[in-house]
Design a protein around this motif. Structure first.
Motif, PDB file in Angstrom:
ATOM      1  N   GLU A 123      -9.395  23.090 -26.859  1.00  0.00           N
ATOM      2  CA  GLU A 123      -9.627  22.035 -25.868  1.00  0.00           C
ATOM      3  C   GLU A 123      -8.315  21.368 -25.469  1.00  0.00           C
ATOM      4  OE1 GLU A 123     -12.002  17.760 -25.561  1.00  0.00           O
ATOM      5  OE2 GLU A 123     -12.577  19.239 -27.090  1.00  0.00           O
ATOM      6  N   TRP A 124      -7.438  21.081 -26.449  1.00  0.00           N
ATOM      7  CA  TRP A 124      -6.151  20.464 -26.118  1.00  0.00           C
ATOM      8  C   TRP A 124      -5.247  21.428 -25.353  1.00  0.00           C
ATOM      9  CZ3 TRP A 124      -5.527  15.620 -25.761  1.00  0.00           C
ATOM     10  CH2 TRP A 124      -6.173  14.730 -26.612  1.00  0.00           C
ATOM     11  N   GLU A 125      -5.337  22.704 -25.633  1.00  0.00           N
ATOM     12  CA  GLU A 125      -4.541  23.680 -24.891  1.00  0.00           C
ATOM     13  C   GLU A 125      -4.972  23.720 -23.422  1.00  0.00           C
ATOM     14  OE1 GLU A 125      -3.031  28.307 -25.360  1.00  0.00           O
ATOM     15  OE2 GLU A 125      -4.803  27.610 -26.455  1.00  0.00           O
ATOM     16  N   GLU A 126      -6.276  23.603 -23.205  1.00  0.00           N
ATOM     17  CA  GLU A 126      -6.784  23.588 -21.830  1.00  0.00           C
ATOM     18  C   GLU A 126      -6.315  22.336 -21.089  1.00  0.00           C
ATOM     19  OE1 GLU A 126     -11.096  23.797 -19.480  1.00  0.00           O
ATOM     20  OE2 GLU A 126     -10.991  23.962 -21.674  1.00  0.00           O
ATOM     21  N   ARG A 127      -6.337  21.186 -21.788  1.00  0.00           N
ATOM     22  CA  ARG A 127      -5.848  19.958 -21.158  1.00  0.00           C
ATOM     23  C   ARG A 127      -4.363  20.056 -20.840  1.00  0.00           C
ATOM     24  NH1 ARG A 127      -8.621  14.899 -24.472  1.00  0.00           N
ATOM     25  NH2 ARG A 127     -10.801  15.492 -24.155  1.00  0.00           N
ATOM     26  N   LEU A 128      -3.605  20.667 -21.727  1.00  0.00           N
ATOM     27  CA  LEU A 128      -2.173  20.835 -21.477  1.00  0.00           C
ATOM     28  C   LEU A 128      -1.936  21.695 -20.244  1.00  0.00           C
ATOM     29  CD1 LEU A 128       0.796  20.564 -22.253  1.00  0.00           C
ATOM     30  CD2 LEU A 128       0.482  22.479 -23.848  1.00  0.00           C
ATOM     31  N   GLN A 129      -2.722  22.734 -20.057  1.00  0.00           N
ATOM     32  CA  GLN A 129      -2.569  23.600 -18.896  1.00  0.00           C
ATOM     33  C   GLN A 129      -2.895  22.849 -17.606  1.00  0.00           C
ATOM     34  OE1 GLN A 129      -1.232  26.646 -19.052  1.00  0.00           O
ATOM     35  NE2 GLN A 129      -1.229  26.574 -16.803  1.00  0.00           N
ATOM     36  N   HIS A 130      -3.950  22.023 -17.644  1.00  0.00           N
ATOM     37  CA  HIS A 130      -4.286  21.207 -16.466  1.00  0.00           C
ATOM     38  C   HIS A 130      -3.140  20.258 -16.118  1.00  0.00           C
ATOM     39  CE1 HIS A 130      -8.143  22.931 -16.182  1.00  0.00           C
ATOM     40  NE2 HIS A 130      -8.789  22.183 -17.085  1.00  0.00           N
TER      41      HIS A 130
ATOM     42  N   GLY B 120       4.658  10.246 -21.182  1.00  0.00           N
ATOM     43  CA  GLY B 120       4.033  10.121 -19.870  1.00  0.00           C
ATOM     44  C   GLY B 120       4.547  11.130 -18.859  1.00  0.00           C
ATOM     45  N   ARG B 121       5.790  11.600 -19.054  1.00  0.00           N
ATOM     46  CA  ARG B 121       6.389  12.493 -18.080  1.00  0.00           C
ATOM     47  C   ARG B 121       6.285  13.963 -18.466  1.00  0.00           C
ATOM     48  NH1 ARG B 121       6.929  10.476 -13.369  1.00  0.00           N
ATOM     49  NH2 ARG B 121       8.591  12.003 -12.924  1.00  0.00           N
ATOM     50  N   THR B 122       5.976  14.244 -19.716  1.00  0.00           N
ATOM     51  CA  THR B 122       5.929  15.634 -20.187  1.00  0.00           C
ATOM     52  C   THR B 122       4.595  15.900 -20.886  1.00  0.00           C
ATOM     53  OG1 THR B 122       6.856  15.178 -22.375  1.00  0.00           O
ATOM     54  CG2 THR B 122       8.423  15.508 -20.574  1.00  0.00           C
ATOM     55  N   GLY B 123       4.438  17.117 -21.350  1.00  0.00           N
ATOM     56  CA  GLY B 123       3.217  17.495 -22.083  1.00  0.00           C
ATOM     57  C   GLY B 123       3.358  17.352 -23.586  1.00  0.00           C
ATOM     58  N   ALA B 124       4.338  16.512 -24.043  1.00  0.00           N
ATOM     59  CA  ALA B 124       4.585  16.391 -25.484  1.00  0.00           C
ATOM     60  C   ALA B 124       3.353  15.868 -26.221  1.00  0.00           C
ATOM     61  CB  ALA B 124       5.781  15.468 -25.724  1.00  0.00           C
ATOM     62  N   ARG B 125       2.654  14.929 -25.594  1.00  0.00           N
ATOM     63  CA  ARG B 125       1.470  14.365 -26.255  1.00  0.00           C
ATOM     64  C   ARG B 125       0.427  15.449 -26.507  1.00  0.00           C
ATOM     65  NH1 ARG B 125      -1.097  10.540 -22.387  1.00  0.00           N
ATOM     66  NH2 ARG B 125       0.725   9.262 -22.886  1.00  0.00           N
ATOM     67  N   TYR B 126       0.166  16.263 -25.506  1.00  0.00           N
ATOM     68  CA  TYR B 126      -0.839  17.320 -25.656  1.00  0.00           C
ATOM     69  C   TYR B 126      -0.399  18.339 -26.718  1.00  0.00           C
ATOM     70  CZ  TYR B 126      -2.456  15.365 -21.236  1.00  0.00           C
ATOM     71  OH  TYR B 126      -2.899  14.519 -20.264  1.00  0.00           O
ATOM     72  N   GLU B 127       0.901  18.633 -26.737  1.00  0.00           N
ATOM     73  CA  GLU B 127       1.400  19.590 -27.721  1.00  0.00           C
ATOM     74  C   GLU B 127       1.249  19.049 -29.146  1.00  0.00           C
ATOM     75  OE1 GLU B 127       5.361  20.350 -26.541  1.00  0.00           O
ATOM     76  OE2 GLU B 127       4.812  21.592 -24.800  1.00  0.00           O
ATOM     77  N   ARG B 128       1.467  17.728 -29.345  1.00  0.00           N
ATOM     78  CA  ARG B 128       1.291  17.144 -30.679  1.00  0.00           C
ATOM     79  C   ARG B 128      -0.162  17.252 -31.138  1.00  0.00           C
ATOM     80  NH1 ARG B 128       4.384  12.886 -28.796  1.00  0.00           N
ATOM     81  NH2 ARG B 128       2.576  11.497 -28.799  1.00  0.00           N
ATOM     82  N   PHE B 129      -1.075  16.909 -30.248  1.00  0.00           N
ATOM     83  CA  PHE B 129      -2.490  16.993 -30.632  1.00  0.00           C
ATOM     84  C   PHE B 129      -2.910  18.444 -30.856  1.00  0.00           C
ATOM     85  CE2 PHE B 129      -2.846  12.694 -28.664  1.00  0.00           C
ATOM     86  CZ  PHE B 129      -3.382  12.051 -29.760  1.00  0.00           C
ATOM     87  N   LEU B 130      -2.324  19.349 -30.097  1.00  0.00           N
ATOM     88  CA  LEU B 130      -2.615  20.771 -30.294  1.00  0.00           C
ATOM     89  C   LEU B 130      -2.153  21.218 -31.678  1.00  0.00           C
ATOM     90  CD1 LEU B 130      -3.449  23.582 -29.304  1.00  0.00           C
ATOM     91  CD2 LEU B 130      -1.217  23.769 -28.171  1.00  0.00           C
ATOM     92  N   ARG B 131      -0.935  20.822 -32.080  1.00  0.00           N
ATOM     93  CA  ARG B 131      -0.439  21.184 -33.412  1.00  0.00           C
ATOM     94  C   ARG B 131      -1.271  20.529 -34.508  1.00  0.00           C
ATOM     95  NH1 ARG B 131       4.559  20.077 -30.933  1.00  0.00           N
ATOM     96  NH2 ARG B 131       4.652  18.092 -32.056  1.00  0.00           N
ATOM     97  N   ALA B 132      -1.701  19.296 -34.261  1.00  0.00           N
ATOM     98  CA  ALA B 132      -2.513  18.603 -35.264  1.00  0.00           C
ATOM     99  C   ALA B 132      -3.845  19.311 -35.473  1.00  0.00           C
ATOM    100  CB  ALA B 132      -2.760  17.157 -34.840  1.00  0.00           C
TER     101      ALA B 132
ATOM    102  N   ARG C  60       0.047  20.648 -16.752  1.00  0.00           N
ATOM    103  CA  ARG C  60       1.169  21.412 -16.188  1.00  0.00           C
ATOM    104  C   ARG C  60       0.894  21.827 -14.754  1.00  0.00           C
ATOM    105  NH1 ARG C  60       2.337  25.157 -21.566  1.00  0.00           N
ATOM    106  NH2 ARG C  60       3.709  23.644 -22.640  1.00  0.00           N
ATOM    107  N   ASP C  61      -0.340  22.200 -14.464  1.00  0.00           N
ATOM    108  CA  ASP C  61      -0.681  22.565 -13.081  1.00  0.00           C
ATOM    109  C   ASP C  61      -0.515  21.376 -12.151  1.00  0.00           C
ATOM    110  OD1 ASP C  61      -1.237  25.108 -13.939  1.00  0.00           O
ATOM    111  OD2 ASP C  61      -3.412  24.812 -14.065  1.00  0.00           O
ATOM    112  N   ALA C  62      -0.988  20.212 -12.578  1.00  0.00           N
ATOM    113  CA  ALA C  62      -0.873  19.020 -11.734  1.00  0.00           C
ATOM    114  C   ALA C  62       0.586  18.636 -11.544  1.00  0.00           C
ATOM    115  CB  ALA C  62      -1.647  17.862 -12.378  1.00  0.00           C
ATOM    116  N   ARG C  63       1.394  18.755 -12.616  1.00  0.00           N
ATOM    117  CA  ARG C  63       2.816  18.432 -12.497  1.00  0.00           C
ATOM    118  C   ARG C  63       3.513  19.396 -11.540  1.00  0.00           C
ATOM    119  NH1 ARG C  63       6.216  18.834 -17.907  1.00  0.00           N
ATOM    120  NH2 ARG C  63       5.643  21.017 -17.545  1.00  0.00           N
ATOM    121  N   HIS C  64       3.135  20.673 -11.557  1.00  0.00           N
ATOM    122  CA  HIS C  64       3.738  21.661 -10.654  1.00  0.00           C
ATOM    123  C   HIS C  64       3.420  21.321  -9.198  1.00  0.00           C
ATOM    124  CE1 HIS C  64       5.202  25.475  -9.150  1.00  0.00           C
ATOM    125  NE2 HIS C  64       4.036  25.675  -8.546  1.00  0.00           N
ATOM    126  N   ARG C  65       2.177  20.892  -8.963  1.00  0.00           N
ATOM    127  CA  ARG C  65       1.811  20.535  -7.581  1.00  0.00           C
ATOM    128  C   ARG C  65       2.612  19.328  -7.109  1.00  0.00           C
ATOM    129  NH1 ARG C  65      -3.369  21.841  -9.527  1.00  0.00           N
ATOM    130  NH2 ARG C  65      -3.819  19.619  -9.908  1.00  0.00           N
TER     131      ARG C  65
END
Length: 705
Positions: A107-114, A83-95, A116-121
């Motif tokens: 598609e998962w890479e794009e979600r991961l970028q979104h 919930g606090r990191t992008g680990a979930r998105y990275e797992r689905f990306l590797r899968a 990270r942007d929201a977390r930065h804000r």
């Protein structure tokens, strides 16, 4: 005085002694058992206690519940981290990358970028949030105090007491003091109980997820018998299948391995799921490991079916509920619905149920049929149930040969135009001539004017392997059996396969244990509907159903002989097969002899009466009037065109080319001439009987003179 002698032990070899001597022989006591040391006895007791089943069960219980807390902590930590990191998105990306699905990976890479942007804000907002929070608190406090003072002023004016100005403010202060007091009282016990509540929460999470090693789980869970099919179980079963590329891809996917699976759907007495295999894994690699996959899913081999759907690089798994396939299905609608009729052209025979529990119905219209399997697997019953249904269409005619001859088809006496029963060479000769007669009828129909509609003529031969293996030869040295161009039975069947369908002359065969000798290649490939019960080998399955069906997952050789009786694999365009599959498994209804006889009685009631021949007449000196009477049978009247058709079936050589003029020529002057009834020309049974009686009477009178 003489002493008394007491003989405690007598040695017969010792010489007699003086009677005054008393002989005592001392027998030594047996050696005392060795004393077991205390430490040995204690060790044995400890070993017995430690190895006792109750001790093992208790130890497993303690370990299990302790490990539930540890496993629950891991699960909560993983969820928090996800919930606090992008680990979930990275797992689905590797899968997605491991599965070779680059579009999904993008598609998962794009979600991961979104994310990270929201977390930065959010992190940038934390720099200004303390100042904003302080300002908000000051403004809120001021507004609150002002509101309370204003409320106090209103109360003071209403009560005419200046002291009420601070009453609301003092009430709030008193409430805050009360809350602080409660916290002070509760804080100590909360610090003591809190850890136990946290451990209980972790235990709850771990127990729901069974987060403990298999050795610590209860016996009923460790055995896995009947365990529900979940995504994690399917992924684990595929991982342990022994396919290196598949195992590596799933390991790379990690927890995201379930992305290979489609939704798990309830399908009859089991569940169904589509598995999209990773790049580099072929579908036949999974198909070839059906037994191991079934055992990984805690099922028996016969409870898992693997087929190939339309989607590329995908296998469809159907997993039965444990033990469900050993339960019988319900009775046939032919038995339960006494009003049921059949429509050969448009209807479908209710044959049984597919594995999903849906009704399996087969269209018989203009389709040659072949059913095969090992002995005593239900072949005759499966074939007979189709004949029983189509017999309820009064227009369908039957020519039947039962080369077993034990009465399985006896109830069709009075329905079939010809019924030959027996296993001998003579019976094979009779059946061969019956099939050749059907070829003659087929040729007659082919030569009819275009557009002529003919009733269905079903030529049914059960135990057809007896005909193919028959060594008998005719007077011209032509064999009845065999698979060569001079084989009479083989060539007759081939001719019907080639042209019979167009004029509704159909060939149905049932045979055992198919081989190239007892079921030639050209004959088995001429059938439009091919079905197989349990077989011994994959090569036999290919003979029964064809290469395409077996390559698509059909496996009658994996059915259990003796246990899967009545279960067959069907390859036909006449039955609804799921898209992308080449076959379907059907559990047929069982119709016993008594029920079959009741159904044929209903079928006979729909007809005008059929006189069944039990042998093929070979002589050419026919009695046309007697033959006409025999084909009319017990019906009060029969249409002339039906009489002609029955005569052609009775003897194609004598009557195959007859027309209405030929029939009228024979009957003119006998008193049994055709007449109109309800607008159609018919031949009457009673008139024929009188004509035969008068003719026989005249013959007797002439002989007397």
């Amino acid at each position: 005085m003489t002493d008394n002698v007491v003989h405690l032990h007598k040695n017969p070899e010792m010489p007699a002694q003086d009677a005054s001597v008393t002989t005592l022989t001392v027998v030594p006591d047996p050696p005392a058992a060795p004393v077991v040391p205390l430490w040995v006895r204690s060790g044995r007791a400890v070993k017995t206690a430690v190895t006792h089943e109750n001790t093992k069960t208790g130890a497993r219980a303690v370990a299990r519940h302790s490990l539930y807390v540890w496993g629950g902590g891991r699960i909560v930590a993983r969820r928090t981290w996800d919930g606090r990191t992008g680990a979930r998105y990275e797992r689905f990306l590797r899968a997605a990358e491991a599965a070779g699905n680059m579009e999904l990976a993008g598609e998962w890479e794009e979600r991961l970028q979104h994310f990270r942007d929201a977390r930065h804000r959010r992190r940038m907002d934390l720099l200004t949030s303390p100042i904003d929070a302080a300002k908000g608190a000051a403004v809120g406090t001021g507004l609150g105090i002002g509101s309370l003072v204003a409320l106090g002023v209103v109360l003071a004016i209403a009560n005419k007491d200046i002291a009420d100005v601070i009453t609301p403010l003092m009430a709030v202060i008193e409430f805050i003091r009360l809350v602080i007091t409660i916290v002070q009282v509760v804080w100590g016990p909360a610090l003591t109980i809190g850890p136990f509540l946290a451990l209980l929460a972790l235990w709850t999470v771990g127990s729901k997820q069974q987060a403990a090693p298999a050795w610590a789980l209860p016996d009923n869970i460790r055995s896995g018998e009947g365990e529900p099919i979940t995504p994690s179980i399917v992924v684990k079963a595929l991982r342990d299948l022994g396919v290196p590329a598949l195992r590596g891809a799933i390991k790379e996917m990690g927890d995201a391995g379930a992305s290979m699976l489609g939704p798990i759907r309830i399908a009859g007495c089991g569940v169904e799921v589509d598995v999209t295999l990773p790049s580099g894994v072929a579908t036949n690699e999974v198909q070839g490991k059906r037994r191991k996959l079934a055992e990984n899913l805690t099922r028996h081999e016969h409870e898992v079916f693997i087929t190939i759907p339309v989607a590329a690089r995908t296998v469809r798994l159907w997993v039965a509920d444990s033990g469900a396939l050993d339960e019988p299905i319900g009775p046939s609608p032919l038995v339960t619905d006494e009003t049921m009729t059949a429509d050969y052209a448009k209807g479908r025979a209710p044959w049984g149920q597919d594995l999903r529990g849906d009704a399996a119905a087969l269209s018989l219209y203009q389709r040659h049929l072949l059913i095969t399997g090992l002995s005593n697997q239900g072949k005759t019953v499966a074939l007979r149930s189709l004949a029983l249904w189509v017999a309820l269409d009064r227009s369908v005619q039957f020519l039947m040969g039962d080369l077993k001859g034990v009465g399985d088809w006896a109830m069709f006496d009075g329905l079939a135009t010809t019924l030959i029963q027996g296993p001998t060479d003579e019976h094979v000769i009779q059946v061969t001539e019956m099939v050749e007669g059907a070829v003659d009828e087929m040729n007659r129909r082919i030569q009819a004017p275009p557009g002529t509609v003919f009733p269905a003529l079903i030529v049914l031969v059960d135990e057809a392997q007896v005909a193919f293996m028959c060594p008998a030869k005719d007077e011209d040295r032509r064999p009845y059996g065999g698979a060569k161009a001079n084989s009479r039975y083989f060539m007759a069947v081939r001719k019907i396969h080639n042209q019979g369908r167009a004029v509704n002359v159909l060939m149905w065969q049932g045979t055992q244990d198919p081989t190239n000798e007892n079921l030639p290649k050209l004959v088995r490939e001429g059938a439009h509907t091919r079905a197989s019960l349990a077989l011994g080998t994959e090569s036999q399955a290919r003979m029964a159903l064809g290469d395409k069906a077996v390559d698509g997952g059909a496996s009658p050789n994996l059915l259990r002989p003796g246990l899967d009786q009545g279960t067959l694999v069907v390859a036909s365009s006449g039955i609804d097969i799921p898209a992308g599959q080449a076959s379907i498994t059907v559990r047929t209804h069982y119709i016993d002899d008594d029920a079959a006889e009741a159904i044929t009685d209903r079928a006979k009631a729909l007809r005008d009466g059929v006189t069944t021949l039990h042998a093929i007449a070979r002589d050419q000196d026919r009695d046309p009037l007697a033959d006409i009477a025999s084909v009319v049978g017990t019906a009060e009247r029969v249409r002339t065109k039906d009489v002609l058709a029955r005569l052609g079936t009775l003897n194609a050589d004598a009557y195959g080319g007859w027309s209405f003029i030929d029939l009228k020529r024979v009957l003119d002057g006998t008193g049994a001439e055709p007449y109109k009834s309800d607008g159609v020309m018919v031949v009457g049974r009673d008139r024929l009987a009188r004509a035969l009686a008068n003719r026989d009477g005249d013959g007797s009178a002439s002989a007397a003179e």
